[in-house]
Design an enzyme around this catalytic site. Structure first.
Site, PDB file in Angstrom:
ATOM      1  CB  CYS A   1      -0.803   0.128   1.294  1.00 36.33           C
ATOM      2  SG  CYS A   1      -0.217   0.118   2.865  1.00 36.33           S
ATOM      3  CB  THR A   2       0.220   4.795   0.179  1.00 36.31           C
ATOM      4  OG1 THR A   2      -0.932   4.782  -0.612  1.00 36.31           O
ATOM      5  CG2 THR A   2       1.096   6.376   0.156  1.00 36.31           C
TER       6      THR A   2
END
Length: 330
Positions: free
Chosen positions: A181-182
């Site tokens: 994810c980020t």
């Protein structure tokens, strides 16, 4: 050497906080005393935030977080920026720092069980192996603008929908699942949920896409990385960069993301400059025809102001891909 005037910090920490609501109020006062701007979510389970300020203020903030003692494992991702990444400072108490979508969020605890953390160089070494599946656990509006080459993406508008999608992944139970994810925070819960559902070989990219860009050059990350601040997207790939997103209106390749100028729509979407000016920053002709649209200045960014509750908008949100205003990613 040019020195940036400001910094932006992206971070999270799963660590129990007693009297979390009171902590949130006191933490807001700390941030305001340092003239920081940003968005922080505080929950009983920990902290999740993105803040921006001068390098001196950011250092003072990090020192204060570490001095607390409960958050010593916090890893700050630091970006030098030319202007502040937020307008105001918000620090709010929520039930979870990332909404898991579970009726009982205590079903999983990232402090007790998560996937194996992979440093960026290890993720890079594993990601192309035959027995590996790369899984993007982010929402549509995020992976539409950028994602790892050959990654599996899920049709979700918010991470709270992730548990409902696990059944679709059953076919990969015999594979090594590399989640990303980020900044890493969603993977903490996503990998824990996969393990709970019987997946045995689960990993996560430690520090997320942002850290991968800094330490592994962002190799094979296609497009740009969506971030939850005024920058909207950032470059992470210095090795083999590309653009994978297209203009919603004409289909030309573009990485520019904006909010629809119709505040009652507010869809976050990709739109090229030509269509931006032609459509006056709107996502559709219907939105163009609405009264009181915000004035488009070429950026597609608007200072958020409270909007009246609109049932048509609530219905429309179910079919649009744009982030809830309370979502934060680290």
């Amino acid at each position: 050497m040019h020195m940036s005037q400001y910094q932006t910090l992206l971070y999270y920490c799963y660590s129990p906080i007693e009297n979390a609501e009171q902590f949130a109020a006191e933490h807001l006062e700390l941030c305001q005393s340092l003239n920081l701007v940003g968005r922080i979510i505080v929950a009983d389970e920990g902290l999740n935030g993105t803040i921006s300020g001068t390098p001196e203020a950011c250092k003072a903030y990090m020192d204060a977080v570490y001095a607390d003692g409960r958050f010593n494992k916090t890893e700050f991702k630091i970006d030098d920026v030319e202007e502040l990444s937020f307008i105001k400072m918000h620090c709010r108490y929520k039930p979870e720092i990332v909404h898991s979508g579970l009726r009982d969020p205590k079903e999983i605890d990232p402090n007790k069980q998560t996937g194996i953390h992979l440093e960026p160089k290890d993720f890079l070494a594993m990601k192309d192996q035959e027995d590996v599946v790369i899984l993007d656990v982010r929402s549509n509006y995020e992976h539409n603008v950028g994602r790892f080459k050959n990654a599996i993406t899920l049709d979700i508008e918010n991470f709270r929908e992730f548990p409902e999608k696990i059944k679709e992944l059953e076919q990969y139970k015999d594979k090594k699942i590399l989640t990303y994810c980020t900044g890493g925070i969603k993977c903490e819960k996503a990998s824990a949920l996969l393990l709970k559902e019987g997946f045995e070989d689960v990993y996560q990219l430690h520090g997320g896409i942002i850290k991968y860009g800094k330490e592994a050059g962002g190799e094979d990350f296609e497009g740009q990385c969506y971030v939850f601040d005024n920058r909207v997207t950032v470059d992470v790939n210095a090795v083999n960069p590309s653009i994978v997103s297209t203009c919603k209106n004409c289909g030309v390749t573009t990485s520019k993301m904006i909010n629809c100028a119709n505040a009652l729509c507010n869809e976050h979407f990709t739109q090229c400059d030509a269509c931006g000016w032609e459509m006056k920053g709107c996502c559709s002709t219907d939105c163009m025809e609405q009264p009181n649209n915000r004035e488009y200045d070429g950026t597609g960014y608007y200072v958020k102001v409270p909007q009246p509750v609109n049932q048509d908008k609530i219905s429309k949100r179910k079919h649009k891909n744009f982030p809830p205003k309370t979502e934060v990613e680290a």
